[in-house]
Design a protein around this motif. Structure first.
Motif, PDB file in Angstrom:
ATOM      1  N   ALA A 157      15.112 -10.819  -7.127  1.00 21.30           N
ATOM      2  CA  ALA A 157      16.089 -10.432  -6.099  1.00 21.30           C
ATOM      3  C   ALA A 157      15.424 -10.269  -4.731  1.00 21.30           C
ATOM      4  O   ALA A 157      14.248  -9.914  -4.649  1.00 21.30           O
ATOM      5  CB  ALA A 157      16.762  -9.119  -6.493  1.00 21.30           C
ATOM      6  N   PRO A 158      16.177 -10.530  -3.668  1.00 17.51           N
ATOM      7  CA  PRO A 158      15.640 -10.264  -2.329  1.00 17.51           C
ATOM      8  C   PRO A 158      15.313  -8.784  -2.171  1.00 17.51           C
ATOM      9  O   PRO A 158      15.999  -7.924  -2.738  1.00 17.51           O
ATOM     10  CB  PRO A 158      16.782 -10.662  -1.388  1.00 17.51           C
ATOM     11  N   ILE A 159      14.273  -8.510  -1.402  1.00  7.37           N
ATOM     12  CA  ILE A 159      13.861  -7.130  -1.119  1.00  7.37           C
ATOM     13  C   ILE A 159      14.149  -6.842   0.345  1.00  7.37           C
ATOM     14  O   ILE A 159      13.789  -7.627   1.227  1.00  7.37           O
ATOM     15  CB  ILE A 159      12.368  -6.927  -1.429  1.00  7.37           C
ATOM     16  N   VAL A 160      14.787  -5.706   0.581  1.00  7.75           N
ATOM     17  CA  VAL A 160      15.075  -5.243   1.939  1.00  7.75           C
ATOM     18  C   VAL A 160      14.370  -3.901   2.107  1.00  7.75           C
ATOM     19  O   VAL A 160      14.532  -3.001   1.281  1.00  7.75           O
ATOM     20  CB  VAL A 160      16.586  -5.060   2.167  1.00  7.75           C
ATOM     21  N   VAL A 161      13.566  -3.766   3.154  1.00  4.90           N
ATOM     22  CA  VAL A 161      12.904  -2.496   3.416  1.00  4.90           C
ATOM     23  C   VAL A 161      13.592  -1.798   4.575  1.00  4.90           C
ATOM     24  O   VAL A 161      14.211  -2.425   5.431  1.00  4.90           O
ATOM     25  CB  VAL A 161      11.386  -2.667   3.697  1.00  4.90           C
ATOM     26  N   GLY A 162      13.469  -0.491   4.586  1.00  3.90           N
ATOM     27  CA  GLY A 162      14.047   0.320   5.646  1.00  3.90           C
ATOM     28  C   GLY A 162      13.403   1.687   5.625  1.00  3.90           C
ATOM     29  O   GLY A 162      12.426   1.916   4.915  1.00  3.90           O
ATOM     30  N   GLY A 163      13.948   2.578   6.391  1.00  2.00           N
ATOM     31  CA  GLY A 163      13.427   3.940   6.474  1.00  2.00           C
ATOM     32  C   GLY A 163      12.725   4.176   7.788  1.00  2.00           C
ATOM     33  O   GLY A 163      12.413   3.245   8.529  1.00  2.00           O
ATOM     34  N   VAL A 164      12.468   5.432   8.056  1.00  2.00           N
ATOM     35  CA  VAL A 164      11.870   5.794   9.348  1.00  2.00           C
ATOM     36  C   VAL A 164      10.453   5.240   9.487  1.00  2.00           C
ATOM     37  O   VAL A 164      10.046   4.827  10.571  1.00  2.00           O
ATOM     38  CB  VAL A 164      11.922   7.319   9.583  1.00  2.00           C
ATOM     39  N   GLY A 165       9.687   5.188   8.411  1.00  2.00           N
ATOM     40  CA  GLY A 165       8.343   4.614   8.483  1.00  2.00           C
ATOM     41  C   GLY A 165       8.390   3.138   8.817  1.00  2.00           C
ATOM     42  O   GLY A 165       7.627   2.644   9.648  1.00  2.00           O
ATOM     43  N   TYR A 166       9.308   2.434   8.190  1.00  2.00           N
ATOM     44  CA  TYR A 166       9.493   1.016   8.496  1.00  2.00           C
ATOM     45  C   TYR A 166       9.971   0.842   9.939  1.00  2.00           C
ATOM     46  O   TYR A 166       9.475  -0.009  10.674  1.00  2.00           O
ATOM     47  CB  TYR A 166      10.511   0.389   7.531  1.00  2.00           C
ATOM     48  N   SER A 167      10.929   1.662  10.337  1.00  2.00           N
ATOM     49  CA  SER A 167      11.541   1.523  11.659  1.00  2.00           C
ATOM     50  C   SER A 167      10.590   1.804  12.812  1.00  2.00           C
ATOM     51  O   SER A 167      10.841   1.385  13.937  1.00  2.00           O
ATOM     52  CB  SER A 167      12.759   2.445  11.767  1.00  2.00           C
ATOM     53  N   SER A 168       9.490   2.489  12.535  1.00  2.00           N
ATOM     54  CA  SER A 168       8.525   2.785  13.598  1.00  2.00           C
ATOM     55  C   SER A 168       7.772   1.539  14.048  1.00  2.00           C
ATOM     56  O   SER A 168       7.241   1.500  15.151  1.00  2.00           O
ATOM     57  CB  SER A 168       7.535   3.860  13.140  1.00  2.00           C
ATOM     58  N   MET A 169       7.739   0.509  13.208  1.00  2.00           N
ATOM     59  CA  MET A 169       7.070  -0.754  13.560  1.00  2.00           C
ATOM     60  C   MET A 169       7.624  -1.881  12.683  1.00  2.00           C
ATOM     61  O   MET A 169       6.921  -2.436  11.841  1.00  2.00           O
ATOM     62  CB  MET A 169       5.564  -0.616  13.404  1.00  2.00           C
ATOM     63  N   PRO A 170       8.897  -2.233  12.873  1.00  2.00           N
ATOM     64  CA  PRO A 170       9.566  -3.127  11.928  1.00  2.00           C
ATOM     65  C   PRO A 170       8.966  -4.526  11.812  1.00  2.00           C
ATOM     66  O   PRO A 170       8.840  -5.038  10.699  1.00  2.00           O
ATOM     67  CB  PRO A 170      11.004  -3.176  12.433  1.00  2.00           C
ATOM     68  N   PHE A 171       8.599  -5.158  12.907  1.00  2.00           N
ATOM     69  CA  PHE A 171       8.089  -6.529  12.806  1.00  2.00           C
ATOM     70  C   PHE A 171       6.719  -6.563  12.142  1.00  2.00           C
ATOM     71  O   PHE A 171       6.446  -7.430  11.307  1.00  2.00           O
ATOM     72  CB  PHE A 171       8.056  -7.187  14.187  1.00  2.00           C
TER      73      PHE A 171
END
Length: 126
Positions: A99-113
């Protein structure tokens, strides 16, 4: 294809904290008609590697969401990052699930690319 989504909490910091985002996402996904399960690796029954293998041998979701609440510890004396641990968990998910994996959360959002590139996943929600 099933309408089943798995949300993963890879946080292994103690004392354990359940990410609020997983509660919110679960509620919204269920209201939209999806079946949702949360795989919380904060308190694994065995090792997280074994728990992941067992879980994905029994369940194959259409999507896996992984929340990255923290990228490092907030305790100055530890000076520990969690990025390598998170990548290991995501790599194990990839090995057991198509399945495709989608990440998120505040840790991810601090440096998404940078996180997408480091974790080698195509999707993220900032």
């Amino acid at each position: 294809m099933s309408q089943f989504v798995c949300l993963v909490n890879p946080n292994q910091v103690q004392p354990g904290i359940t990410p609020y985002a997983l509660d919110v996402l679960t509620t919204h996904l269920e209201r939209a008609g999806f079946e949702v399960e949360v795989l919380d690796l904060t308190f694994p029954e065995r090792t997280w590697q074994i728990d992941l293998a067992i879980y994905f041998s029994r369940r194959q979701p259409m999507l896996v969401g992984v929340t990255l609440r923290n990228t490092d510890t907030v305790i100055p004396q530890e000076q520990r990052t969690f990025l390598e641990d998170h990548r290991s968990i995501i790599d194990a998910i990839k090995a057991h699930c198509q399945a495709p994996i989608v990440v998120g959360g505040v840790g991810y959002s601090s440096m998404p690319f940078a996180m997408l590139a480091y974790l080698q996943v195509p999707y993220g929600v900032a």
